[in-house]
Enzyme design. Sequence first.
Site, PDB file in Angstrom:
ATOM      1  N   GLY A  14      60.184  69.382  14.857  1.00 59.75           N
ATOM      2  CA  GLY A  14      60.471  68.314  15.811  1.00 59.75           C
ATOM      3  C   GLY A  14      61.977  68.112  15.880  1.00 59.75           C
ATOM      4  O   GLY A  14      62.747  68.922  15.351  1.00 59.75           O
ATOM      5  N   ARG A  45      57.839  66.599  20.945  1.00 59.43           N
ATOM      6  CA  ARG A  45      57.563  67.253  22.202  1.00 59.43           C
ATOM      7  C   ARG A  45      56.893  66.313  23.210  1.00 59.43           C
ATOM      8  O   ARG A  45      57.042  66.465  24.408  1.00 59.43           O
ATOM      9  CB  ARG A  45      56.636  68.437  21.921  1.00 59.43           C
ATOM     10  CG  ARG A  45      56.462  69.319  23.095  1.00 59.43           C
ATOM     11  CD  ARG A  45      55.088  69.902  23.190  1.00 59.43           C
ATOM     12  NE  ARG A  45      54.917  70.352  24.546  1.00 59.43           N
ATOM     13  CZ  ARG A  45      55.079  71.579  24.954  1.00 59.43           C
ATOM     14  NH1 ARG A  45      55.348  72.509  24.096  1.00 59.43           N
ATOM     15  NH2 ARG A  45      54.959  71.884  26.217  1.00 59.43           N
ATOM     16  N   GLY A  49      59.416  58.276  27.152  1.00 54.78           N
ATOM     17  CA  GLY A  49      60.358  57.291  27.688  1.00 54.78           C
ATOM     18  C   GLY A  49      61.794  57.735  27.580  1.00 54.78           C
ATOM     19  O   GLY A  49      62.554  57.677  28.556  1.00 54.78           O
ATOM     20  N   GLU A 116      63.869  49.393  28.349  1.00 51.45           N
ATOM     21  CA  GLU A 116      62.579  49.300  27.666  1.00 51.45           C
ATOM     22  C   GLU A 116      62.496  47.996  26.892  1.00 51.45           C
ATOM     23  O   GLU A 116      63.501  47.311  26.699  1.00 51.45           O
ATOM     24  CB  GLU A 116      62.372  50.513  26.749  1.00 51.45           C
ATOM     25  CG  GLU A 116      62.279  51.797  27.567  1.00 51.45           C
ATOM     26  CD  GLU A 116      61.788  52.991  26.785  1.00 51.45           C
ATOM     27  OE1 GLU A 116      61.544  52.863  25.576  1.00 51.45           O
ATOM     28  OE2 GLU A 116      61.648  54.058  27.395  1.00 51.45           O
ATOM     29  N   HIS A 233      51.080  51.412  19.775  1.00 49.27           N
ATOM     30  CA  HIS A 233      51.611  51.345  21.128  1.00 49.27           C
ATOM     31  C   HIS A 233      50.639  50.519  21.957  1.00 49.27           C
ATOM     32  O   HIS A 233      49.434  50.713  21.871  1.00 49.27           O
ATOM     33  CB  HIS A 233      51.769  52.741  21.740  1.00 49.27           C
ATOM     34  CG  HIS A 233      52.677  52.730  22.925  1.00 49.27           C
ATOM     35  ND1 HIS A 233      52.292  52.238  24.135  1.00 49.27           N
ATOM     36  CD2 HIS A 233      53.960  53.120  23.063  1.00 49.27           C
ATOM     37  CE1 HIS A 233      53.309  52.325  24.983  1.00 49.27           C
ATOM     38  NE2 HIS A 233      54.334  52.863  24.355  1.00 49.27           N
ATOM     39  N   ARG A 277      56.716  45.524  20.945  1.00 47.87           N
ATOM     40  CA  ARG A 277      55.424  46.225  20.973  1.00 47.87           C
ATOM     41  C   ARG A 277      54.310  45.525  20.215  1.00 47.87           C
ATOM     42  O   ARG A 277      53.167  45.504  20.675  1.00 47.87           O
ATOM     43  CB  ARG A 277      55.601  47.609  20.336  1.00 47.87           C
ATOM     44  CG  ARG A 277      56.266  48.527  21.257  1.00 47.87           C
ATOM     45  CD  ARG A 277      56.223  49.929  20.776  1.00 47.87           C
ATOM     46  NE  ARG A 277      56.790  50.703  21.876  1.00 47.87           N
ATOM     47  CZ  ARG A 277      57.246  51.919  21.787  1.00 47.87           C
ATOM     48  NH1 ARG A 277      57.180  52.533  20.639  1.00 47.87           N
ATOM     49  NH2 ARG A 277      57.732  52.523  22.830  1.00 47.87           N
ATOM     50  N   HIS A 338      50.793  54.674  16.936  1.00 52.14           N
ATOM     51  CA  HIS A 338      51.865  55.405  17.630  1.00 52.14           C
ATOM     52  C   HIS A 338      52.978  55.882  16.716  1.00 52.14           C
ATOM     53  O   HIS A 338      53.383  57.028  16.765  1.00 52.14           O
ATOM     54  CB  HIS A 338      52.434  54.481  18.703  1.00 52.14           C
ATOM     55  CG  HIS A 338      53.438  55.123  19.600  1.00 52.14           C
ATOM     56  ND1 HIS A 338      53.164  56.269  20.305  1.00 52.14           N
ATOM     57  CD2 HIS A 338      54.714  54.783  19.914  1.00 52.14           C
ATOM     58  CE1 HIS A 338      54.226  56.620  21.016  1.00 52.14           C
ATOM     59  NE2 HIS A 338      55.178  55.749  20.791  1.00 52.14           N
ATOM     60  N   GLU A 362      60.553  60.810  11.407  1.00 47.41           N
ATOM     61  CA  GLU A 362      59.455  59.850  11.214  1.00 47.41           C
ATOM     62  C   GLU A 362      58.896  59.847   9.790  1.00 47.41           C
ATOM     63  O   GLU A 362      58.358  58.850   9.332  1.00 47.41           O
ATOM     64  CB  GLU A 362      58.349  60.131  12.246  1.00 47.41           C
ATOM     65  CG  GLU A 362      57.367  58.987  12.346  1.00 47.41           C
ATOM     66  CD  GLU A 362      56.449  59.070  13.558  1.00 47.41           C
ATOM     67  OE1 GLU A 362      56.778  59.784  14.531  1.00 47.41           O
ATOM     68  OE2 GLU A 362      55.396  58.408  13.528  1.00 47.41           O
ATOM     69  N   ARG A 373      59.692  49.187  15.061  1.00 43.98           N
ATOM     70  CA  ARG A 373      60.681  50.079  15.674  1.00 43.98           C
ATOM     71  C   ARG A 373      60.991  49.631  17.099  1.00 43.98           C
ATOM     72  O   ARG A 373      60.105  49.295  17.874  1.00 43.98           O
ATOM     73  CB  ARG A 373      60.108  51.496  15.714  1.00 43.98           C
ATOM     74  CG  ARG A 373      60.922  52.477  16.488  1.00 43.98           C
ATOM     75  CD  ARG A 373      60.183  53.795  16.601  1.00 43.98           C
ATOM     76  NE  ARG A 373      59.102  53.723  17.543  1.00 43.98           N
ATOM     77  CZ  ARG A 373      59.004  54.478  18.637  1.00 43.98           C
ATOM     78  NH1 ARG A 373      59.934  55.362  18.912  1.00 43.98           N
ATOM     79  NH2 ARG A 373      57.979  54.360  19.441  1.00 43.98           N
ATOM     80  N   SER A 378      63.399  56.255  17.849  1.00 47.60           N
ATOM     81  CA  SER A 378      62.960  57.238  16.852  1.00 47.60           C
ATOM     82  C   SER A 378      63.501  58.626  17.139  1.00 47.60           C
ATOM     83  O   SER A 378      63.849  59.357  16.212  1.00 47.60           O
ATOM     84  CB  SER A 378      61.439  57.263  16.732  1.00 47.60           C
ATOM     85  OG  SER A 378      60.849  57.176  17.983  1.00 47.60           O
TER      86      SER A 378
END
Length: 516
Positions: A14, A45, A49, A116, A233, A277, A338, A362, A373, A378
């Site tokens: 990642g 991947r 957002g 956001e 999420h 969130r 999430h 993560e 978060r 992230s």
Amino acid sequence: MTAATREILVVGSGLGGLTAAIRADALGHRVTLVTKGPLDESNSRYAQGGIAAAVFADDTVDLHASDTLLAGAGLSVLDAVRALCEDGPLRIHDLVRWGVVFDDATDGSGWARGLEAAHSRARVLHAGGDATGRAIVLALIETLRESGVRIVEHAFVTDLVMTRSGERRVAGVELLVDGGRQILRADAVVLATGGAGQLYEFTTNPAGATGDGLAAAWRAGAVVDDLEFYQFHPTALAAKGSFLVSEAVRGEGAVLLDAGGRRFLAGVDRRAELAPRDIVARGIADQMKRQAGLPVMLDATGIGRETLLRRFPTITRATTAIGLDWTVDPIPVTPAAHYFMGGVTTDLHGRTSLPGLYAVGEVASTGVHGANRLASNSLLEAAVFGWRAVQAIGADASPAGLSGDVEAPDRVVGDGPVILRSDLQHVMWNDVGVERTGEGLLRAAGVLGDAGGPDDDTVEALETANLLDVARLVVRGALARQESRGAHFRSDFPKTEDDFARALAWAREVPEHAHR
Ligand SMILES: Cc1cc2nc3c(=O)[nH]c(=O)nc-3n(C[C@H](O)[C@H](O)[C@H](O)COP(=O)(O)OP(=O)(O)OC[C@H]3O[C@@H](n4cnc5c(N)ncnc54)[C@H](O)[C@@H]3O)c2cc1C
């Protein structure tokens, strides 16, 4: 090799792993990157957002830091947040140097900027509309392939290996590859294995998010913390696969409606759809309870067809695939697991409590996110700390990485029947999910504590055993934290308590030279 050159093993492809590998190679280290699937498979991947950083003229590092601290609900580590926000713009420019093309604003003013939830400025860069993660990962993979990094795909890290004599340090990993076990030695191991969304029945994470790195670090005796903090999420599509409907959609103006077609979040928080969130997720979960479990509806029609198609092509494709037209009708959404705030405890440079082991992205708990978060932080964390870990490796001593005997830690298996992954996910969703109680947590502890992990030597069985190790830790943290804070909500302790304004950290006592 020069004195400062290290043999570095990066686990995971990642953004955290790719950044660390590319940077380490550029500094002249000998680098191997192993990953359990194909190179382009990771949570990174699927990021939609975007990536947040203070790169616009009306924004500052201080503003980004203060938004991050506010979301963290008193548990973020100030120095880690400052490192994230200060290094952020530099890492964005690295990504561009490594081939990432961020979307431009339609008015020609430079990069497009998304707003956001809980960000006081529009500071979220995106690429490919809502395919930011894919655009970043594919560009970095191209850069990686042009580097000297040795790449090993479809190699599953089962455990860390430790030195048998002298200073106890991580000296490599044990791999399941081509159907057999192998040991790969290194001066330094960078864990970049991502999260563990597969702990839960509903998750936005792909199948590979099974907490392998965290479980391996725990077994080896690393300190871990903040494990009770799992971010749900608020808006995943209420359909098979729990496809994520990005926060950015609400940032663009979409609203949430109850079964009667009324907005309900303004009564929960004055920021309504743009509240943090955890607040939105709990508001939705409560509303779903009130309407007999029916999902709530996300109405994005006000954004306009042209903007929805251009800005959110991935979500448009996912909704169309199940027969929905979100340009015309509201779509059903539900909360889903999430992002894992907790992880392997690190310092400001990814150092863990075990010499030779670094953790980034993560899987790590850098202290950046605290109890919750901030959206789009992230990806930035993975890039910033992936880079910082390489700095630390160059600076740290590596006395015994490649020589001497090594061993893997033993595993803890319960006496009870082997637990199925689906049962584990069900227990976690019902009793260790968006809303928790002492009673539910004790019930989960009972089931998970006794459970035996599958003892097959297959990737799937080993992943389930890792999920079991991690699930027990999440329950342990959630039971111990007798308060509500950030993403951790206990209806039997609904208030935030000063006594708990600290991370809860755990380490397994590893017997001297424990054998499997
Ligand atoms: C749907 C979705 C949307 C998101 N949107 C955003 C967003 O817009 N902005 C944002 O900032 N964040 C977003 N996130 C979160 C973000 O994508 C991740 O937190 C971040 O990408 C993590 O990066 P990482 O490098 O730490 O881990 P990952 O990207 O998850 O990579 C982990 C890697 O480790 C490998 N691996 C795991 N276990 C093993 C093992 N045992 N052996 C070998 N290899 C292993 C995996 O195959 C993978 O390659 C989103 C997440 C999801 C799921």
